[in-house]
Design a protein around this motif. Structure first.
Motif, PDB file in Angstrom:
ATOM      1  N   VAL A  20       0.832  -1.202   0.000  1.00 32.93           N
ATOM      2  CA  VAL A  20       0.000   0.000   0.000  1.00 32.93           C
ATOM      3  C   VAL A  20       0.870   1.257   0.000  1.00 32.93           C
ATOM      4  CG1 VAL A  20      -1.640   1.365   1.356  1.00 32.93           C
ATOM      5  CG2 VAL A  20      -1.995  -1.094   1.070  1.00 32.93           C
ATOM      6  N   LEU A  21       1.868   1.280   0.873  1.00 32.92           N
ATOM      7  CA  LEU A  21       2.686   2.482   1.051  1.00 32.92           C
ATOM      8  C   LEU A  21       3.545   2.801  -0.168  1.00 32.92           C
ATOM      9  CD1 LEU A  21       3.825   1.951   4.766  1.00 32.92           C
ATOM     10  CD2 LEU A  21       2.143   3.595   3.907  1.00 32.92           C
ATOM     11  N   VAL A  22       4.227   1.810  -0.719  1.00 29.46           N
ATOM     12  CA  VAL A  22       5.136   2.075  -1.843  1.00 29.46           C
ATOM     13  C   VAL A  22       4.378   2.558  -3.086  1.00 29.46           C
ATOM     14  CG1 VAL A  22       6.877   1.087  -3.392  1.00 29.46           C
ATOM     15  CG2 VAL A  22       6.904   0.516  -0.952  1.00 29.46           C
ATOM     16  N   PRO A  23       3.261   1.920  -3.482  1.00 31.30           N
ATOM     17  CA  PRO A  23       2.507   2.491  -4.610  1.00 31.30           C
ATOM     18  C   PRO A  23       2.026   3.912  -4.362  1.00 31.30           C
ATOM     19  CG  PRO A  23       1.820   0.229  -4.228  1.00 31.30           C
ATOM     20  CD  PRO A  23       2.724   0.596  -3.090  1.00 31.30           C
ATOM     21  N   ILE A  24       1.627   4.221  -3.129  1.00 35.36           N
ATOM     22  CA  ILE A  24       1.216   5.593  -2.824  1.00 35.36           C
ATOM     23  C   ILE A  24       2.376   6.552  -3.034  1.00 35.36           C
ATOM     24  CG2 ILE A  24       0.557   7.160  -0.944  1.00 35.36           C
ATOM     25  CD1 ILE A  24      -1.187   4.919   0.166  1.00 35.36           C
ATOM     26  N   LEU A  25       3.551   6.179  -2.540  1.00 34.41           N
ATOM     27  CA  LEU A  25       4.723   7.039  -2.686  1.00 34.41           C
ATOM     28  C   LEU A  25       5.088   7.234  -4.159  1.00 34.41           C
ATOM     29  CD1 LEU A  25       6.947   5.705   0.249  1.00 34.41           C
ATOM     30  CD2 LEU A  25       5.706   7.879   0.146  1.00 34.41           C
ATOM     31  N   ILE A  26       5.017   6.162  -4.940  1.00 32.09           N
ATOM     32  CA  ILE A  26       5.330   6.274  -6.370  1.00 32.09           C
ATOM     33  C   ILE A  26       4.302   7.169  -7.052  1.00 32.09           C
ATOM     34  CG2 ILE A  26       5.382   4.998  -8.550  1.00 32.09           C
ATOM     35  CD1 ILE A  26       6.683   2.690  -7.071  1.00 32.09           C
ATOM     36  N   GLY A  48      -5.638  11.051  -6.509  1.00 31.76           N
ATOM     37  CA  GLY A  48      -5.723   9.687  -7.024  1.00 31.76           C
ATOM     38  C   GLY A  48      -4.816   8.688  -6.331  1.00 31.76           C
ATOM     39  N   TRP A  49      -4.138   9.093  -5.262  1.00 31.97           N
ATOM     40  CA  TRP A  49      -3.164   8.194  -4.631  1.00 31.97           C
ATOM     41  C   TRP A  49      -3.728   6.871  -4.105  1.00 31.97           C
ATOM     42  CZ3 TRP A  49      -4.145   7.022   0.392  1.00 31.97           C
ATOM     43  CH2 TRP A  49      -4.913   7.903   1.143  1.00 31.97           C
ATOM     44  N   PRO A  50      -5.025   6.759  -3.735  1.00 35.33           N
ATOM     45  CA  PRO A  50      -5.497   5.443  -3.278  1.00 35.33           C
ATOM     46  C   PRO A  50      -5.650   4.417  -4.400  1.00 35.33           C
ATOM     47  CG  PRO A  50      -6.923   7.209  -2.453  1.00 35.33           C
ATOM     48  CD  PRO A  50      -6.065   7.793  -3.537  1.00 35.33           C
ATOM     49  N   ILE A  51      -5.697   4.875  -5.654  1.00 35.31           N
ATOM     50  CA  ILE A  51      -6.059   3.976  -6.764  1.00 35.31           C
ATOM     51  C   ILE A  51      -5.126   2.770  -6.885  1.00 35.31           C
ATOM     52  CG2 ILE A  51      -6.367   3.840  -9.272  1.00 35.31           C
ATOM     53  CD1 ILE A  51      -7.171   6.841  -9.169  1.00 35.31           C
ATOM     54  N   PRO A  52      -3.792   2.935  -6.837  1.00 32.08           N
ATOM     55  CA  PRO A  52      -2.927   1.768  -7.050  1.00 32.08           C
ATOM     56  C   PRO A  52      -2.699   0.904  -5.810  1.00 32.08           C
ATOM     57  CG  PRO A  52      -1.581   3.722  -6.831  1.00 32.08           C
ATOM     58  CD  PRO A  52      -3.016   4.185  -6.759  1.00 32.08           C
ATOM     59  N   THR A  53      -3.515   1.081  -4.767  1.00 32.49           N
ATOM     60  CA  THR A  53      -3.299   0.304  -3.538  1.00 32.49           C
ATOM     61  C   THR A  53      -4.084  -1.001  -3.518  1.00 32.49           C
ATOM     62  OG1 THR A  53      -5.116   1.442  -2.388  1.00 32.49           O
ATOM     63  CG2 THR A  53      -2.916   2.422  -2.220  1.00 32.49           C
ATOM     64  N   ALA A  54      -5.021  -1.197  -4.445  1.00 31.59           N
ATOM     65  CA  ALA A  54      -5.953  -2.328  -4.361  1.00 31.59           C
ATOM     66  C   ALA A  54      -5.440  -3.551  -5.107  1.00 31.59           C
ATOM     67  CB  ALA A  54      -7.313  -1.913  -4.910  1.00 31.59           C
ATOM     68  N   THR A  55      -5.901  -4.712  -4.658  1.00 27.19           N
ATOM     69  CA  THR A  55      -5.652  -5.983  -5.344  1.00 27.19           C
ATOM     70  C   THR A  55      -7.000  -6.631  -5.640  1.00 27.19           C
ATOM     71  OG1 THR A  55      -3.515  -6.386  -4.299  1.00 27.19           O
ATOM     72  CG2 THR A  55      -4.678  -8.303  -5.132  1.00 27.19           C
ATOM     73  N   ASP A  56      -7.184  -7.149  -6.840  1.00 32.50           N
ATOM     74  CA  ASP A  56      -8.433  -7.800  -7.216  1.00 32.50           C
ATOM     75  C   ASP A  56      -8.378  -9.261  -6.790  1.00 32.50           C
ATOM     76  OD1 ASP A  56     -10.479  -9.184  -8.753  1.00 32.50           O
ATOM     77  OD2 ASP A  56     -10.715  -7.290  -9.806  1.00 32.50           O
ATOM     78  N   ILE A  57      -9.166  -9.609  -5.759  1.00 27.60           N
ATOM     79  CA  ILE A  57      -9.084 -10.964  -5.213  1.00 27.60           C
ATOM     80  C   ILE A  57      -9.599 -12.004  -6.204  1.00 27.60           C
ATOM     81  CG2 ILE A  57     -11.337 -10.903  -4.050  1.00 27.60           C
ATOM     82  CD1 ILE A  57      -9.904 -12.400  -1.717  1.00 27.60           C
ATOM     83  N   ILE A  71       7.787  -3.995  -5.421  1.00 27.38           N
ATOM     84  CA  ILE A  71       8.794  -3.509  -4.468  1.00 27.38           C
ATOM     85  C   ILE A  71       8.243  -3.552  -3.045  1.00 27.38           C
ATOM     86  CG2 ILE A  71      10.134  -1.496  -3.742  1.00 27.38           C
ATOM     87  CD1 ILE A  71      10.287  -0.676  -6.688  1.00 27.38           C
ATOM     88  N   GLY A  72       7.041  -3.022  -2.846  1.00 27.14           N
ATOM     89  CA  GLY A  72       6.482  -2.929  -1.505  1.00 27.14           C
ATOM     90  C   GLY A  72       6.241  -4.281  -0.869  1.00 27.14           C
ATOM     91  N   ILE A  73       5.592  -5.181  -1.595  1.00 26.20           N
ATOM     92  CA  ILE A  73       5.251  -6.487  -1.026  1.00 26.20           C
ATOM     93  C   ILE A  73       6.488  -7.337  -0.811  1.00 26.20           C
ATOM     94  CG2 ILE A  73       4.085  -8.672  -1.539  1.00 26.20           C
ATOM     95  CD1 ILE A  73       1.840  -6.993  -2.826  1.00 26.20           C
ATOM     96  N   SER A  74       7.392  -7.376  -1.788  1.00 30.97           N
ATOM     97  CA  SER A  74       8.582  -8.226  -1.636  1.00 30.97           C
ATOM     98  C   SER A  74       9.503  -7.705  -0.544  1.00 30.97           C
ATOM     99  CB  SER A  74       9.322  -8.350  -2.972  1.00 30.97           C
ATOM    100  OG  SER A  74       9.698  -7.069  -3.457  1.00 30.97           O
ATOM    101  N   LEU A  75       9.706  -6.380  -0.467  1.00 21.91           N
ATOM    102  CA  LEU A  75      10.603  -5.815   0.537  1.00 21.91           C
ATOM    103  C   LEU A  75      10.019  -5.960   1.944  1.00 21.91           C
ATOM    104  CD1 LEU A  75      13.129  -4.259   1.309  1.00 21.91           C
ATOM    105  CD2 LEU A  75      11.903  -2.126   0.825  1.00 21.91           C
ATOM    106  N   PHE A  76       8.778  -5.519   2.134  1.00 17.32           N
ATOM    107  CA  PHE A  76       8.156  -5.620   3.451  1.00 17.32           C
ATOM    108  C   PHE A  76       7.902  -7.076   3.827  1.00 17.32           C
ATOM    109  CE2 PHE A  76       7.894  -1.210   2.983  1.00 17.32           C
ATOM    110  CZ  PHE A  76       7.385  -0.610   4.114  1.00 17.32           C
ATOM    111  N   GLY A  77       7.587  -7.906   2.833  1.00 17.58           N
ATOM    112  CA  GLY A  77       7.401  -9.330   3.110  1.00 17.58           C
ATOM    113  C   GLY A  77       8.686  -9.980   3.579  1.00 17.58           C
TER     114      GLY A  77
END
Length: 385
Positions: free
Chosen positions: A98-104, A118-127, A295-301
Motif C-alpha cells: 500500500v505504502l510504496v505504490p502511494i509514494l510512487i 488519485g493516490w489510493p487507486i494503485p493500492t488495491a488488489t483484485d481478489i 517492491i512494496g510487497i517483496s521488501l516488506f514481506g
C-alpha cells in the motif's frame, strides 16, 4: 453454475468484459453507448436518482462487496487471519504493498493538485483475479505460499474498503446514516433468528432482503458510498446463513455483476494525443500498480519473514514474495472503483486514470502469470524427482 463458481473462468470473463468495454467505447458508436450509460433511472417517490453506470457501481457492486465482507468475516474469525500471529506476516507485506505504490503515485502525480487525490487507486488488489491466476498458473505452489498470497489479497481488500469509507464520503447526513446503521443491526438480528434455515425460508429471505435494500438506500442517501452498506451487511450477518447467501450469489456476482461493472468502467475513449499530453495520473498508476506492488510487497514481506517469531508459519522464499508482488499489482475491480471516485468531478482525468488501471493491471497480470508459473514449476520439481 459450476463454471461461474470456479476460480479461473470468472477472472477470464472479467478481463474480457473490460477489454470489450474499452473496444466498444472506441468504435464509431461508442459515444452513444457512453451517453446511454449516463442516462438516469430514478426510483419514483424517492430521492434516489442514479445513472445506469451508477446503478452498477453503487447498486450492483454493493452485492459484490457483501460477498467480499462475508469472506472477510470468515477469514477474520476462523480462517487465515483469525489470529494476530497468522495475520502478521501478510499484513506487514500488504502494508508495503500500500505504502510504496502511494509514494510512487505521489512522486509522479502529486505535484499537480488536479491529480493528487488519485493516490489510493494503485493500492488495491483484485481478489477474483488473484484466485484466478493461482488456479491457472499456481498448481504445485506449497500451502504456505498459497495461504500467504490469499491472505495478502484479502488484507488489500480491507484497505480498499477502508479508503472507500473514509475518503469518499461527502456531505454526510448523520440522520440517514443512523437509520442505515440501525437497519444493519436489524439485519444482523434477523439473520440470527433462524441461522440453520429450518424455519419458513421464504419469509426469512424476504425480510432479510427488504431490510438489506433499505439499509443500502439510507447509506446511499447519507453521503457514504453505497458499497459500504454491502460491507456492513456482510460483516453483520450470522456466519452460517451468510455463507449460504454468498454461495447463492456467487454465480451472479461472477457472471453478471463484475463483468457489467468492468464493461461500464472501461467505457473510456483512448485520447488521441501524444504521450506528453497524457495526464500524470495515467503514468503514476501505470507504474505504481505493477512496480510499486512488487517492491512494496517483496521488501516488506522479506522484513516480515526475518522478524517472524517462533511458532508462526514457515518463511516464504524471496522469489515467492516477488511473485506475490506481481499478484498484488492486479488492481482491476476495486482500483477501477477508486478511480471513478477519486476523479468523479473530472471526466478527462478519470478516464485516463481508468486507462492507467487497465494498463498497469495488465502488465502485472502478464508478469504474475510468468513468475507464478516459474515458482510453481520450481516447487513441483523436487516432488517429481
Amino acid at each position: 453454475m459450476k463454471l461461474l463458481r470456479s476460480e479461473r473462468f470468472p477472472a477470464i470473463l472479467l478481463l474480457a468484459s473490460a477489454a470489450l468495454g474499452l473496444l466498444v467505447a472506441n468504435l464509431p458508436f461508442g459515444g452513444a453507448v457512453i451517453e446511454f450509460s449516463h442516462a438516469h433511472l430514478p426510483i419514483p417517490g424517492t430521492p434516489i436518482d442514479l445513472s445506469l453506470a451508477h446503478w452498477v457501481s453503487d447498486g450492483l457492486l454493493a452485492i459484490f462487496f457483501f460477498g467480499v465482507a462475508v469472506e472477510l468475516q470468515y477469514e477474520l474469525t476462523t480462517g487465515e487471519l483469525s489470529s494476530v500471529r497468522r495475520a502478521l506476516q501478510p499484513a506487514i507485506a500488504a502494508a508495503g504493498g500500500v505504502l510504496v505504490p502511494i509514494l510512487i503515485y505521489l512522486a509522479v502525480a502529486g505535484a499537480d493538485p488536479a491529480t493528487r487525490d488519485g493516490w489510493p487507486i494503485p493500492t488495491a488488489t483484485d481478489i477474483a483475479f488473484a484466485l484466478g491466476v493461482l488456479a491457472v498458473f499456481g498448481r504445485g505452489l506449497p500451502s504456505p505460499v498459497r495461504v500467504f498470497l490469499l491472505a495478502l489479497a484479502i488484507i488489500d481488500d480491507i484497505v480498499g474498503i477502508v479508503f472507500i469509507a473514509l475518503l469518499f464520503a461527502h456531505d454526510i447526513q448523520l440522520g440517514m446514516l443512523a437509520v442505515g446503521a440501525l437497519l444493519v443491526v436489524v439485519f444482523a438480528i434477523l439473520s440470527r433468528i433462524d441461522p440453520d434455515g429450518r424455519g419458513p425460508r421464504i419469509a426469512v429471505v424476504a425480510l432479510l432482503t427488504g431490510t438489506a435494500v433499505l439499509a443500502w438506500a439510507f447509506v446511499l442517501l447519507s453521503g457514504v458510498h453505497a458499497t459500504i452498506a454491502g460491507v456492513l451487511l456482510g460483516l453483520a450477518m450470522q456466519q452460517s446463513p451468510a455463507m449460504r447467501a454468498r454461495h447463492v450469489l456467487e454465480p451472479w456476482i461472477n457472471g453478471a455483476i463484475l463483468p457489467l461493472f468492468a464493461f461500464a468502467a472501461a467505457l473510456v475513449v483512448i485520447p488521441q494525443v501524444s504521450p506528453r499530453e497524457l495526464s500524470p495520473a495515467l503514468w503514476a498508476i501505470l507504474v505504481a500498480l505493477p512496480v510499486g506492488k512488487i517492491i512494496g510487497i517483496s521488501l516488506f514481506g522479506w522484513l516480515a519473514m526475518r522478524m517472524r517469531p517462533r511458532g508462526t508459519a514457515p518463511a516464504v522464499a524471496f522469489p515467492d514474495l516477488i511473485a506475490a508482488g506481481t499478484l498484488g499489482g492486479i488492481g482491476f475491480t476495486v482500483s477501477l472503483l477508486l478511480a471513478n471516485l477519486a476523479f468523479a468531478d473530472d471526466a478527462a482525468i478519470r478516464d485516463q486514470a481508468i486507462l492507467g488501471v487497465l494498463g498497469g493491471s495488465t502488465i502485472a497480470l502478464v508478469l504474475c502469470a510468468v513468475l507464478v508459473s516459474l515458482r510453481a514449476r520450481h516447487h513441483r520439481r523436487p516432488a517429481s524427482s
